[in-house]
Design an enzyme around this catalytic site. Structure first.
Site, short mmCIF file in Angstrom:
data_model
loop_
_atom_site.label_atom_id
_atom_site.label_comp_id
_atom_site.label_asym_id
_atom_site.label_seq_id
_atom_site.Cartn_x
_atom_site.Cartn_y
_atom_site.Cartn_z
N CYS A 166 0.83 -1.21 0.00
CA CYS A 166 0.00 0.00 0.00
C CYS A 166 0.87 1.27 0.00
O CYS A 166 1.65 1.45 -0.93
CB CYS A 166 -0.95 -0.06 1.20
SG CYS A 166 -2.20 1.21 1.18
N ASP A 181 -10.10 -5.00 -4.44
CA ASP A 181 -9.55 -3.99 -3.52
C ASP A 181 -10.52 -2.82 -3.38
O ASP A 181 -10.90 -2.18 -4.38
CB ASP A 181 -8.21 -3.50 -4.07
CG ASP A 181 -7.36 -2.83 -3.01
OD1 ASP A 181 -7.95 -2.24 -2.09
OD2 ASP A 181 -6.14 -2.90 -3.11
N HIS A 234 -8.11 -5.72 -0.39
CA HIS A 234 -6.88 -5.02 -0.03
C HIS A 234 -6.16 -5.73 1.13
O HIS A 234 -4.94 -5.89 1.10
CB HIS A 234 -7.24 -3.58 0.37
CG HIS A 234 -6.06 -2.70 0.57
ND1 HIS A 234 -5.36 -2.15 -0.47
CD2 HIS A 234 -5.45 -2.27 1.70
CE1 HIS A 234 -4.38 -1.40 0.00
NE2 HIS A 234 -4.41 -1.46 1.32
#
Lengths: 175, 354
Positions: B143, B299, B328
């Protein structure tokens, strides 16, 4: 936006179908004894899932709406400005007016607290030292702290009387 | 009736814990659960604590540095035995290092991309180079950590043997997730006000943002899910740990928050090649090492389309996307990801070891 509306309509029709058609039909069947509880429960969860799907889609539609974005942005900005203003006003009040009428400021209180903590720490280390002396004296009787030696009649080495450490001041600090 | 009682109980527990977390300031190293995989801290500086997970039987020469995202505690990568990315890699024979980012205090609000990339990550890479006697290391960013890894690789390409980006927020012009529409209405003035009042972006604001991404889920549906899956083996334990992680937010340093919002989210500067860190342009074409870009198909934090376009912008010839049917966070905790995705990542790392 049109895309979002069609998603909402899809979810809405699923919800209506399950909640107003499938579920009542299943309840009727259960009451008539032609369906079991498990089946009824399954349809109940289907209604719940359809409702959650609809709620999610409505949230998405709301987030995609520029008016909602605009209003949210303004609300956040206004709240932050008010918070900033309140912080500045409090700082001005407590920083200037407060000492004027003889009251301690936050900084002074913090300093006082830190001083108090330091004194407590000092006191604790004195107490540890005194305990260690006592333990040492009881473990090996031949080693006697100097201040006890004067009390028991032994003369000080440098010719001056040695008094036991006063605890008066320490009590004051602790108080 | 039992159904409603139980759901109400889960909801109440969750609400009390959320209030407690708010009172305690959310995440800190002290609130972490016990680690699944043993490690030792090999370096600490700035706001970085570098963990080393030594492989019981090391099979690969190049060490791997995992650059974790800055906004929550990293224990999600080492959650439970059999549900740990770190464990999975260590058992395959990789020596793994993990960045444990410490919460910034108000006086750390000056820290931006430069401090994190040219300071902390560069220091961590140096530690790996010295400890392992290698010139280049493998980087794996998750991320926001993937974004930092990407910037590091562009600024210091000579130090990177292979780069893995996991759910990287690269193309921020993508507005397929409705929540991101709101970002457009958060002006630069708002960001300035936040940093002026709090110094950093506070943890409660980050937590609030995550909750707003899926409000129905966080307000109700997850507790109903807890009830419905209550009898599944290990579900309750996983739910508790996951909730703990959801409340482990740490503040984002003021300058980085400003740069993320103004440069990455609003101007899409990285994709457009306009990002500069410490005056140096971040040119992704300077990244020539092998690149594996892992994208989570479902996600809902970083849209897959935000990550997929990365390959076109780097200079590497050996590059590929892996898309995996997960979310995610599922990409690092789901049983499917641990049993299928991470062995694939491990194979890629092994192939590129020499």
């Amino acid at each position: 936006m049109l895309g979002n509306q069609s998603f909402v309509l899809d979810r809405l029709s699923t919800f209506i179908e399950t909640a107003w058609l499938d579920f009542p039909a299943e309840v009727t069947k259960a009451l008539a004894g032609v369906s079991d509880d498990d089946q009824l429960q399954r349809v109940g969860w289907k209604v719940y899932d359809a409702w959650i799907g609809l709620a999610n889609e409505l949230t998405n539609t709301l987030y995609s709406d520029p008016l909602f974005g605009e209003v949210s942005g303004r609300v956040i900005e206004t709240a932050l400005r008010l918070r900033h203003l309140a912080g500045a006003a409090a700082a001005a009040f407590f920083g200037n007016f407060w000492p004027l009428i003889g009251l301690p400021t936050h900084r002074e209180l913090v300093a006082l607290r830190q001083e108090l903590l330091a004194l407590r720490e000092e006191l604790r280390s004195f107490a540890h030292l005194s305990d260690a002396h006592d333990r040492l004296a009881s473990d090996s009787p031949s080693v006697v702290p100097l201040w006890k030696q004067t009390q028991t009649g032994y003369g000080p080495a440098n010719g001056h009387p040695i008094r036991p450490p006063s605890r008066q001041g320490e009590r004051n600090v602790a108080a | 009736m039992s159904l409603l009682n139980e759901i109400a109980e889960f909801w109440m527990d969750g609400t009390i814990r959320a209030v407690e977390a708010f009172g305690q300031g959310y995440g800190s190293p002290a609130t972490d659960p016990p680690a699944t995989t043993p490690y030792r801290v090999v370096y600490e500086s700035g706001l970085l604590r570098l963990r080393h997970y030594e492989a019981p039987e090391r099979r690969f020469k190049t060490p791997l540095l995992i650059v974790y995202a800055l906004i929550k505690r990293p224990f999600i990568l080492d959650l439970l035995p059999g549900k740990s990315v770190v464990e999975s890699l260590v058992q395959r024979g990789f020596d793994v290092y993990l960045t444990d980012w410490l919460p910034p205090a108000r006086e750390d609000s000056w820290r931006g991309f430069d401090a994190y990339v040219n300071g902390d990550i560069a220091d961590a890479v140096r530690v790996l180079q010295i400890q392992n006697g290698v010139e280049r290391v493998n980087l794996l960013g998750y991320c926001l950590g993937a974004l930092l890894s990407l910037i590091y690789s562009a600024l210091h390409p000579a130090n990177v043997r292979g780069l893995i980006t996991l759910t990287v927020p690269f193309d921020m012009s993508v507005r397929d997730l409705p929540f991101y529409n709101l970002v457009d209405f958060i002006t630069d003035d708002v960001i300035e006000l936040v940093t002026r009042i709090y110094g950093n972006c506070p943890a409660w604001m980050i937590n609030g943002g995550f909750n707003l991404m899926a409000p129905v889920h966080h307000a109700l549906d997850k507790y109903v899910g807890r009830y419905r899956n209550g009898r599944r083996d290990g579900y309750a334990e996983m739910f508790e740990l996951f909730e703990r992680w959801m409340r482990s937010d740490i503040p984002l340093a003021g300058q980085l928050y400003r740069e993320m919002h103004q440069l990455i989210f609003r101007r899409n500067a990285l994709k457009r090649g306009e990002l500069r860190v410490a005056g140096q342009p971040v040119d992704l074409r300077r990244i020539t090492c092998p690149l594996l870009n892992v994208v989570a198909e479902q996600d809902d934090v970083v849209h897959p389309r935000s990550s997929l376009g990365l390959l076109e912008h780097v200079g590497s010839t050996d590059k590929r996307n892996i898309t995996f049917p997960t979310g995610h966070i599922g990409a690092v905790v789901s049983a499917g990801a641990i049993s299928k995705l991470w062995p694939q990542v491990g194979r890629w790392l092994a192939e590129h070891d020499q």
